[in-house]
Structure formats: C-alpha cells, structure tokens
Design a protein around this motif. Structure first.
Motif, mmCIF file in Angstrom:
data_model
loop_
_atom_site.group_PDB
_atom_site.id
_atom_site.type_symbol
_atom_site.label_atom_id
_atom_site.label_comp_id
_atom_site.label_asym_id
_atom_site.label_seq_id
_atom_site.Cartn_x
_atom_site.Cartn_y
_atom_site.Cartn_z
ATOM 1 N N GLY A 283 13.037 17.754 -30.789
ATOM 2 C CA GLY A 283 12.986 16.302 -30.959
ATOM 3 C C GLY A 283 14.022 15.592 -30.109
ATOM 4 N N ILE A 284 15.239 16.151 -30.087
ATOM 5 C CA ILE A 284 16.311 15.576 -29.260
ATOM 6 C C ILE A 284 15.912 15.594 -27.788
ATOM 7 N N MET A 285 15.388 16.737 -27.340
ATOM 8 C CA MET A 285 15.011 16.882 -25.936
ATOM 9 C C MET A 285 13.920 15.889 -25.536
ATOM 10 N N SER A 286 12.863 15.823 -26.345
ATOM 11 C CA SER A 286 11.749 14.931 -25.996
ATOM 12 C C SER A 286 12.190 13.467 -26.022
ATOM 13 N N TYR A 287 13.079 13.134 -26.943
ATOM 14 C CA TYR A 287 13.610 11.766 -27.025
ATOM 15 C C TYR A 287 14.464 11.460 -25.793
ATOM 16 N N ASP A 288 15.290 12.424 -25.379
ATOM 17 C CA ASP A 288 16.121 12.249 -24.178
ATOM 18 C C ASP A 288 15.276 12.067 -22.921
ATOM 19 N N TYR A 289 14.154 12.801 -22.832
ATOM 20 C CA TYR A 289 13.270 12.662 -21.665
ATOM 21 C C TYR A 289 12.753 11.219 -21.581
ATOM 22 N N VAL A 290 12.352 10.691 -22.740
ATOM 23 C CA VAL A 290 11.831 9.318 -22.788
ATOM 24 C C VAL A 290 12.920 8.314 -22.396
ATOM 25 N N HIS B 140 0.796 -1.223 0.000
ATOM 26 C CA HIS B 140 0.000 0.000 0.000
ATOM 27 C C HIS B 140 0.836 1.285 0.000
ATOM 28 N N ARG B 141 1.974 1.241 -0.647
ATOM 29 C CA ARG B 141 2.749 2.466 -0.818
ATOM 30 C C ARG B 141 2.269 3.164 -2.088
ATOM 31 N N LEU B 142 2.591 4.438 -2.190
ATOM 32 C CA LEU B 142 2.223 5.178 -3.398
ATOM 33 C C LEU B 142 3.288 4.951 -4.468
ATOM 34 N N PRO B 143 2.873 4.734 -5.718
ATOM 35 C CA PRO B 143 3.857 4.549 -6.784
ATOM 36 C C PRO B 143 4.596 5.846 -7.104
ATOM 37 N N ILE B 144 5.864 5.719 -7.479
ATOM 38 C CA ILE B 144 6.641 6.868 -7.951
ATOM 39 C C ILE B 144 6.394 6.990 -9.449
ATOM 40 N N VAL B 145 5.875 8.146 -9.863
ATOM 41 C CA VAL B 145 5.462 8.355 -11.253
ATOM 42 C C VAL B 145 6.286 9.464 -11.898
ATOM 43 N N ALA B 146 6.967 9.123 -12.993
ATOM 44 C CA ALA B 146 7.697 10.119 -13.777
ATOM 45 C C ALA B 146 6.799 10.615 -14.902
ATOM 46 N N LEU B 147 6.642 11.934 -15.010
ATOM 47 C CA LEU B 147 5.904 12.524 -16.126
ATOM 48 C C LEU B 147 6.917 13.134 -17.083
ATOM 49 N N THR B 148 7.021 12.576 -18.292
ATOM 50 C CA THR B 148 7.893 13.193 -19.298
ATOM 51 C C THR B 148 7.110 14.337 -19.939
ATOM 52 N N ILE B 149 7.754 15.496 -20.112
ATOM 53 C CA ILE B 149 6.999 16.685 -20.542
ATOM 54 C C ILE B 149 6.770 16.755 -22.056
ATOM 55 N N GLY B 150 7.277 15.752 -22.796
ATOM 56 C CA GLY B 150 7.010 15.705 -24.229
ATOM 57 C C GLY B 150 7.815 16.715 -25.034
ATOM 58 N N ASP B 151 7.338 16.994 -26.237
ATOM 59 C CA ASP B 151 8.025 17.958 -27.105
ATOM 60 C C ASP B 151 7.928 19.346 -26.470
#
Length: 336
Positions: A100-107, A4-15
């Motif tokens: 494109g490079i930035m969004s790809y790196d985030y992923v 019952h712990r909370l999941p750690i969620v990463a949000l990638t900010i996209g392009d």
C-alpha cells in the motif's frame, strides 16, 4: 510547447502484489505505445524485474531520476523509482501495508512530476483500497487522491469505450442516496464542466446528453418527479448558458444513441447506469479518464486481481488502451 510532439506518459505500476506490474510491463512491450507516446514506468525495479520474468520480457531497464533522462525506445523500459523498499517481502496476491505504501508513493510521485510539468499524462495500474488505507491514505481511491493532491476544483471522471464517452454525477455511493444527489445544481455543474473540457479538446459546440433517472424519463410524471424537478431545469439552465445540452434522454436508449454518434458525451446520473452500458459493450476496453487536473490521467477499469497476480495470465488490453486513449486525448487538446 512544440506542435505535434509525443506526450510523455508515466505509467504507475499499481499495487506491487497485484497484476499492475505485469500489465504495465506488457504495455511497455507494445510498439504502438512507443509510436503514440514517450512512456516510462514509475515503480520499483525489483518488482518490475519479477514481472518481466513472468511476461518473458528481456528488455533492457534504464533507471532514470527524471523523465528527461528517458530513452523512450522500444526494447528499453525506462523506470523511475520514488524510493527504495524491501521488495523481497512483497507477496503476490496479499493485502500488505508495504504494498500500500509503495503504490501510494508511485501515485504521489506521478503527481509531483505532473505539477512540475515534467510529464503530460499518467496512466495508472490498479491500487488496492485496503492496502492504501493501511498505508495511512485517507482518500478512497485514485481519483480522490489526484484531485486533492493537485488542489483541483474537480476531478471529472469519464468512461471511454469505442466512441462512447460517459460521465457520472455520482460514483461510489448507495443508489438510494445517488438518486437524491443528482439535483439540478450538481447536474448543471457537471454539464458545464463537460462543456469546458470538451471545448478544450476542440469539440465544436459539444453535444451533451443528460440521462433520465426514471423509466421513459418518467412519462411526464407518471413514474417519479426527478425529471421535472431537477433534470429538465438543469438542461434548460445549461441551454440558457449557450451549452448544447439535451435531455433528459431515457436511460434505456441514451447509450445506444451515443454509440451511433448522436452525442459527443453522455452524463450518467449514477455509477452503474453508465458502467453497465460501457462494460457490456466492451469490458476490457472500458477505460477511465479524469478531467479537471493539471495533467491528463487515465486508468484501467479493473482491480488488482490478487487471485491471479504473479501467474502471467492477467490480460493487459485495458492498460494498453488506457495509455493509448489518454495519449490521444492529450494530442486532441495540444497538437492543434
């Protein structure tokens, strides 16, 4: 793993030239998100600050180098920056190689964290297919990147909207080709994968409906032979394996029946068959979940919306829903 712990969620900010940064920031402005999970952003702080101005967000930014450093408190946005970029040159609403490079790196950073078990869930804002291609990315989109880079046997896409859960035999291919693609072996493999994933989610003997391809399920061969040649044999083979598969169910009723609670999951045979049903039901709350990866991954089901990027009018319902729904599926699987 504690219960019952909370999941750690990463949000990638996209392009960074699209609406991703805005909708990511607005998602972090929701108390319910912090109640459901431990969220942080993977992105560039100058881009996030620009989005915060647009969204009139005065939260504090906490720069972290790893998820364990996150404060995860409402009023603070934890941000992990993969690299430093010339953020000043990123122009709203334009296809750019740097974006494109930035969004790809985030992923790629989210994948690295997921493989290292530092995060439980990734919720992705939209990337631009042309921009990531300029950046040298060979894959068509998010799902393919996640499947390839995690070396997963499959990346099984599911649409979640209200209580409809819809999977797809094929997605981005011509309809003419998709009809032939939905053969017995592929349909059976999808049903087996759905059964495995839903059993892991603690569904007891999950009810899986396979949609028909032809009108009225072909009416015993009056309108096509695909049901007789492929779909009926696939369902029978699944049943012989002890899977609670049914169908093929005519496509004009299967989604209605699913909405009524008749099925736990529906296998759509091609992209639009399932997408039309889900998006007509609730366009903004249709979110994508990818199963088969070492971690849970969800996504909005809309694009970068370059035409409105930077104007502060982009709706964040889908990004918020993407984050909450994925956190909930993670809990179904882990908080037993």
């Amino acid at each position: 793993m504690s219960q019952h712990r909370l999941p750690i969620v990463a949000l990638t900010i996209g392009d960074p030239a699209g609406i991703g940064p805005e909708i990511s920031v607005e998602t972090m402005q929701q108390r319910e998100v912090y109640e459901a999970c431990k969220p942080f952003l993977i992105g560039s702080i100058p881009i996030i600050k620009r989005a915060m101005e647009i969204k009139n967000c005065d939260f504090k930014i906490n720069k972290i180098s790893k998820p364990s450093e996150g404060e995860y408190k409402f009023g603070t946005i934890d941000v992990l920056e993969p690299k430093q970029y010339d953020c000043e040159s990123v122009i709203w609403g334009k296809v750019q190689k740097l974006a494109g490079i930035m969004s790809y790196d985030y992923v790629l950073k989210s994948i690295e964290l997921g493989l290292n078990k530092e995060i439980d869930v990734v919720s992705t804002a939209p990337i631009h297919k042309e921009a990531i291609k300029l950046a040298g990315c060979k894959q068509a989109g998010h799902t393919e990147i996640y499947q390839d880079e995690t070396h997963s046997d499959y990346g099984l896409t599911m649409f979640h909207v209200r209580n409809l859960r819809v999977f797809f035999v094929s997605r981005h291919m011509a309809l003419k080709d998709a009809c032939d693609y939905a053969n017995k072996d592929r349909v059976l493999a999808c049903v087996q994968q759905i059964h495995k994933e839903f059993t892991d989610l603690n569904f007891n003997n999950p009810r899986i409906a396979v949609a028909a391809l032809n009108p009225h399920g072909s009416d015993n061969g009056l309108f096509g032979h695909e049901e007789k040649d492929n779909l009926i044999p696939a369902v029978k083979a699944a049943q012989d394996l002890g899977i609670n598969a049914m169908g093929p169910v005519p496509a004009d009723s299967v989604f209605h029946l699913g909405l009524q609670g008749r099925y736990d999951a529906i296998l759509s045979l091609y992209h639009d068959q399932g997408h039309i049903a889900c998006k007509t039901l609730d366009f903004e709350r249709s979110v994508t979940i990818t199963f088969g990866l070492p971690f849970m991954r969800s996504s909005v089901d809309h694009g970068t919306a370059f035409d409105i990027a930077g104007k502060g009018i982009a709706g964040s319902v889908s990004m918020i829903e993407s984050t909450l729904v994925a956190a909930n599926y993670w809990k179904m699987k882990h908080n037993k």
